[in-house]
Design a protein around this motif. Structure first.
Motif, mmCIF file in Angstrom:
data_model
loop_
_atom_site.group_PDB
_atom_site.id
_atom_site.type_symbol
_atom_site.label_atom_id
_atom_site.label_comp_id
_atom_site.label_asym_id
_atom_site.label_seq_id
_atom_site.Cartn_x
_atom_site.Cartn_y
_atom_site.Cartn_z
ATOM 1 N N TYR A 89 0.876 -1.137 -0.002
ATOM 2 C CA TYR A 89 -0.155 0.078 -0.121
ATOM 3 C C TYR A 89 0.978 1.030 -0.009
ATOM 4 O O TYR A 89 2.037 1.456 0.583
ATOM 5 C CB TYR A 89 -0.989 0.021 1.196
ATOM 6 N N TYR A 90 0.160 2.416 -0.480
ATOM 7 C CA TYR A 90 0.989 3.629 -0.462
ATOM 8 C C TYR A 90 0.169 4.657 0.143
ATOM 9 O O TYR A 90 -0.990 4.825 -0.494
ATOM 10 C CB TYR A 90 1.671 4.102 -1.974
ATOM 11 N N SER A 91 0.373 5.181 1.199
ATOM 12 C CA SER A 91 -0.257 6.377 1.706
ATOM 13 C C SER A 91 0.438 7.762 1.170
ATOM 14 O O SER A 91 1.501 7.929 1.645
ATOM 15 C CB SER A 91 -0.176 6.301 3.002
ATOM 16 N N ALA A 92 -0.279 8.398 0.347
ATOM 17 C CA ALA A 92 0.125 9.630 -0.271
ATOM 18 C C ALA A 92 0.381 10.736 0.785
ATOM 19 O O ALA A 92 1.317 11.734 0.767
ATOM 20 C CB ALA A 92 -0.764 10.252 -1.201
ATOM 21 N N PHE A 93 -0.471 10.770 1.830
ATOM 22 C CA PHE A 93 -0.483 11.863 2.870
ATOM 23 C C PHE A 93 0.618 11.591 3.694
ATOM 24 O O PHE A 93 1.403 12.597 4.112
ATOM 25 C CB PHE A 93 -1.821 11.622 3.685
ATOM 26 N N GLY A 94 1.069 10.455 3.784
ATOM 27 C CA GLY A 94 2.466 10.124 4.822
ATOM 28 C C GLY A 94 3.570 9.871 4.082
ATOM 29 O O GLY A 94 4.637 9.538 4.308
ATOM 30 N N PHE A 187 -1.265 -0.487 -3.802
ATOM 31 C CA PHE A 187 -2.445 -0.004 -3.834
ATOM 32 C C PHE A 187 -2.606 1.346 -3.418
ATOM 33 O O PHE A 187 -1.895 1.804 -2.278
ATOM 34 C CB PHE A 187 -3.397 -0.847 -3.094
ATOM 35 N N LYS A 188 -3.047 2.445 -4.178
ATOM 36 C CA LYS A 188 -3.062 3.732 -3.668
ATOM 37 C C LYS A 188 -4.248 4.213 -4.753
ATOM 38 O O LYS A 188 -4.352 4.092 -5.718
ATOM 39 C CB LYS A 188 -1.932 4.441 -3.956
ATOM 40 N N PHE A 189 -5.075 5.068 -4.079
ATOM 41 C CA PHE A 189 -6.278 5.868 -4.717
ATOM 42 C C PHE A 189 -6.731 4.675 -5.511
ATOM 43 O O PHE A 189 -7.510 3.794 -4.865
ATOM 44 C CB PHE A 189 -5.830 7.169 -5.547
ATOM 45 N N ASP A 190 -7.302 4.815 -6.844
ATOM 46 C CA ASP A 190 -8.006 3.690 -7.495
ATOM 47 C C ASP A 190 -7.000 2.813 -8.039
ATOM 48 O O ASP A 190 -7.330 2.018 -9.115
ATOM 49 C CB ASP A 190 -8.835 4.543 -8.673
ATOM 50 N N ASN A 191 -5.724 2.896 -7.924
ATOM 51 C CA ASN A 191 -4.795 1.963 -8.720
ATOM 52 C C ASN A 191 -4.374 0.939 -8.037
ATOM 53 O O ASN A 191 -4.052 0.991 -6.760
ATOM 54 C CB ASN A 191 -3.449 2.787 -9.011
ATOM 55 N N GLY A 192 -3.818 -0.093 -8.888
ATOM 56 C CA GLY A 192 -3.190 -1.211 -8.213
ATOM 57 C C GLY A 192 -3.927 -2.521 -8.648
ATOM 58 O O GLY A 192 -5.094 -2.729 -8.881
ATOM 59 N N VAL A 193 -2.867 -3.462 -9.335
ATOM 60 C CA VAL A 193 -3.413 -4.708 -9.918
ATOM 61 C C VAL A 193 -4.132 -5.515 -8.665
ATOM 62 O O VAL A 193 -3.344 -5.953 -7.923
ATOM 63 C CB VAL A 193 -2.285 -5.410 -10.635
ATOM 64 N N HIS A 585 -11.602 4.206 -2.417
ATOM 65 C CA HIS A 585 -10.292 3.980 -2.957
ATOM 66 C C HIS A 585 -9.666 2.554 -2.462
ATOM 67 O O HIS A 585 -10.052 1.897 -1.432
ATOM 68 C CB HIS A 585 -9.414 4.902 -2.703
ATOM 69 N N THR A 586 -8.648 2.184 -3.148
ATOM 70 C CA THR A 586 -7.969 0.761 -2.770
ATOM 71 C C THR A 586 -7.268 1.034 -1.524
ATOM 72 O O THR A 586 -7.024 -0.347 -0.966
ATOM 73 C CB THR A 586 -7.241 0.355 -3.718
ATOM 74 N N THR A 587 -7.241 2.020 -0.909
ATOM 75 C CA THR A 587 -6.432 1.992 0.651
ATOM 76 C C THR A 587 -7.655 1.980 1.766
ATOM 77 O O THR A 587 -7.310 2.265 2.777
ATOM 78 C CB THR A 587 -5.793 3.321 0.586
ATOM 79 N N PHE A 588 -8.874 1.726 1.354
ATOM 80 C CA PHE A 588 -9.987 1.763 2.534
ATOM 81 C C PHE A 588 -9.479 0.494 3.278
ATOM 82 O O PHE A 588 -9.973 0.983 4.651
ATOM 83 C CB PHE A 588 -11.396 1.290 1.416
ATOM 84 N N PRO A 589 -9.009 -0.664 3.002
ATOM 85 C CA PRO A 589 -8.778 -1.338 4.126
ATOM 86 C C PRO A 589 -7.678 -0.748 5.383
ATOM 87 O O PRO A 589 -7.931 -0.951 6.610
ATOM 88 C CB PRO A 589 -7.746 -2.529 3.714
ATOM 89 N N LEU A 590 -6.672 0.195 4.882
ATOM 90 C CA LEU A 590 -5.858 0.818 5.685
ATOM 91 C C LEU A 590 -7.030 1.541 6.910
ATOM 92 O O LEU A 590 -6.606 1.664 8.222
ATOM 93 C CB LEU A 590 -4.960 1.861 5.113
ATOM 94 N N MET A 591 -7.793 2.321 6.470
ATOM 95 C CA MET A 591 -8.957 2.791 7.297
ATOM 96 C C MET A 591 -9.519 2.176 8.132
ATOM 97 O O MET A 591 -9.764 2.234 9.627
ATOM 98 C CB MET A 591 -9.736 3.748 6.550
#
Length: 599
Positions: A89-94, A187-193, A585-591
């Motif tokens: 995963y990639y967090s753009a904010f951090g 996985f970030k925003f809407d991207n990632g296979v 977004h694909t980072t929803f699991p992190l939340m």
């Protein structure tokens, strides 16, 4: 409006959410895949249920029953992101890369190959081990099927993908590719296979196999949730207490021995903004789709339990990865002339649009990039160019100078014309610009351009057709940590539609191309992320881009998301920006791993 006979609030306000009898009484008939599992649906306390208002349209989900993420109509944006996990995963904010299904990676010295190490012990939802062979299977499937998302990219960039053992997968590239992992494996925003289980998909037609049967536990991703009920008007996702990751220490994201505190996710389909606001105001919703500032501001003032990313203060949200521009077809007259495009830019008072159209909740953007931490050094590297090419300057005198130099004069009605023909700028868009588009049109009229704003249902088809002579509002879904991706959208290879939208519009809609620009981008492609040479290359590319101005930057796009603190806390906020707060977004699991129950 929802077309169910009984109101959804009868479930939303219940002390528990679940139970076959309650569901059947409230919602009526269910589809076959859902009905087969009704008896197995347990009760879950309301304060362990996350109720999300959003997804679909007109009170119905558009993806019901499509578990295969590569089938037509599938989307991760209505909860299914909780089923899939990324290698990273990639967090753009951090500005943080987070290993998940993988533990590490290494590129060859010349970036012609990549080795990824798979985490031991990961499992699919049916208990089958997740291995490097699943990764190999997925990417080889994409390489050989252009109909699938990412298929064309994989065929272009990959020479081969092979698992040397269960925990090691090797990617060989057709040409050096230092960004492959970030673009496709993270996985970030809407991207990632999204990875597929080989033991289920082998032998299936990936374009036809829907992979949905609740009784069989399908779809069964590696994530900590499973779908227990899914139809056009309802979606329940329950936590899997046997999730493989509960025994893994993911650092600050999820400690060993922990499961997400959210035991059930309930999705209520989006109907309209007013309905969404009502459900949030009455505390029936815990998390909602983005609202306009004119709605979220009074909503938060009315219900003190509700917050935005910036709490109860402007801008009531955060910057999305989708900075907005005013687009034109640069192959059509008069937009094939950069001086006319610059005249349009000088005609726009962006700050006025933000103050009036968004009630001050936003900022203009000088370039088509989101103002994210990893990108800020690149913003600073072109300050000299922005003094020469002031994209945010409002100056009607500059409009007049450029238009007159091109042979235009104002007619009796005060509009620019040449040879008896006016420039007419019909601006297209959709609901998110309902409060800003009309202001832009009025500003253009005051600058001498006949203009109006509208939201026809086929506006995207008109914009991409190559025949529309007006303008449209749209964003750029590309760079978040590295400037290359947005620049690549404007390379000549992307200047014509090729069956996709190249990152949310990309250059395919503006149809601009420049051979000198292409050379810079080609060089940049071989320079890895984080390399200081990128600063100079970015400066070279933007010197061409800004002079030509193929699209006209207007403002940063925001997500104004309402979050309810009555039952859940530790939401992502300006004081705790661990990830963006979009459930779509694909980072929803992190939340999901971060939010905590109030009691």
């Amino acid at each position: 409006m929802l077309d169910t006979r009984h109101s959804r609030e009868s479930v939303l306000r219940a002390g528990t959410v679940g139970g076959a009898a309650a569901l059947a009484a409230t919602f009526g008939g269910l589809d076959v895949g859902t009905a087969g599992a009704q008896a197995a649906i347990p009760d879950v306390p309301r304060n362990r249920t996350l109720q999300i208002i959003g997804g679909g349209g007109g009170g119905r989900f558009t993806d019901a029953g499509i578990g295969n993420p590569y089938a037509a109509g599938a989307t991760h944006q209505i909860g299914n992101a909780a089923l899939w996990e990324g290698l990273f995963y990639y967090s753009a904010f951090g500005d943080e890369m987070i290993p998940w299904l993988a533990t590490g990676y290494s590129y060859s010295e010349d970036f012609s190959s990549l080795t990824v190490n798979i985490r031991s012990g990961a499992k699919w939802g049916d208990g089958t081990p997740f291995t490097a062979k699943d990764v190999e299977f997925t990417f080889n499937l994409l390489m050989t099927n252009l109909k699938l998302s990412y298929g064309a990219d994989m065929q272009k960039y990959l020479k081969s993908v092979a698992a040397s053992d269960d925990l090691t997968v090797n990617f060989a590239f057709t040409t050096p590719n230092p960004r492959f992992l970030f673009e496709y494996l993270a996985f970030k925003f809407d991207n990632g296979v999204k990875l597929l289980p080989k033991h289920i998909f082998e032998g299936q037609d990936p374009t036809e196999f829907l992979w949905f049967d609740v009784a069989k536990g399908w779809p069964c991703g590696t994530g900590p949730y499973k779908i227990v009920l899914w139809s056009e008007t309802q979606k329940f996702m329950d936590r899997r207490d046997d999730w493989w990751g509960k025994d893994v220490d993911f650092g600050g994201w999820s400690a060993a021995g922990n499961l997400p505190d959210v035991q059930r996710i309930v999705f209520v389909p989006y109907s309209d903004d007013n309905r969404l606001a009502q459900l949030m105001a009455s505390n029936d919703g815990d998390l909602g789709f983005t609202l306009l500032p004119q709605i979220i501001k009074p909503l938060i003032e009315q219900n003190k339990q509700l917050i935005s990313h910036s709490f109860n203060r402007p801008p009531y949200g955060y910057i999305d990865w989708w900075p907005n521009s005013l687009w034109v077809n640069t192959e059509l007259e008069p937009w094939n002339d950069p001086e006319i495009r610059w005249a349009l830019s000088y005609a726009l008072d962006r700050q006025q649009v933000i103050e009036v159209g968004y009630e001050g909740a936003g900022i203009p953007t000088e370039i088509p990039y989101p103002a994210y931490p990893a990108l800020l050094p690149f913003f600073g590297s072109i300050k000299d160019l922005l003094q020469k090419y002031p994209t945010n300057k409002f100056d009607l005198g500059e409009v007049d100078k450029r238009m007159k130099a091109k042979g235009y004069a104002k007619d009796a009605a005060g509009f620019w014309a040449k040879g008896g023909k006016r420039i007419v700028i019909d601006i297209l868009g959709f609901s998110i610009w309902a409060t800003s588009g009309p202001i832009l049109a009025e500003q253009l009229r005051k600058a001498g351009f006949e203009s109006a704003y509208s939201q026809p249902p086929d506006w995207t088809a008109q914009a991409i057709s190559g025949k529309f002579g007006g303008a449209w509002l749209f964003g750029h879904g590309a760079s978040i940590a590295d400037p290359y991706y947005t620049l690549y959208l404007y390379s000549s290879v992307n200047s014509k539609p090729q069956g996709n939208t190249s990152g949310g519009g990309g250059n395919q809609w503006s149809r601009w191309s420049n051979k000198e620009f292409d050379k810079v981008i080609e060089t940049m492609n071989n320079v890895p992320m984080g390399d200081p040479r990128l600063l100079d290359l970015f400066h070279d590319a933007m010197a061409i881009w800004l002079k030509e101005l193929p699209t006209i930057p207007v403002w940063q796009f925001y997500h104004w998301i309402p979050m309810n603190t009555l039952r859940w806390t530790n939401w992502p906020t300006v004081l705790n920006s661990y990830v963006n707060g979009a459930y779509w977004h694909t980072t929803f699991p992190l939340m999901l791993h971060k939010i905590k129950p109030v009691s």
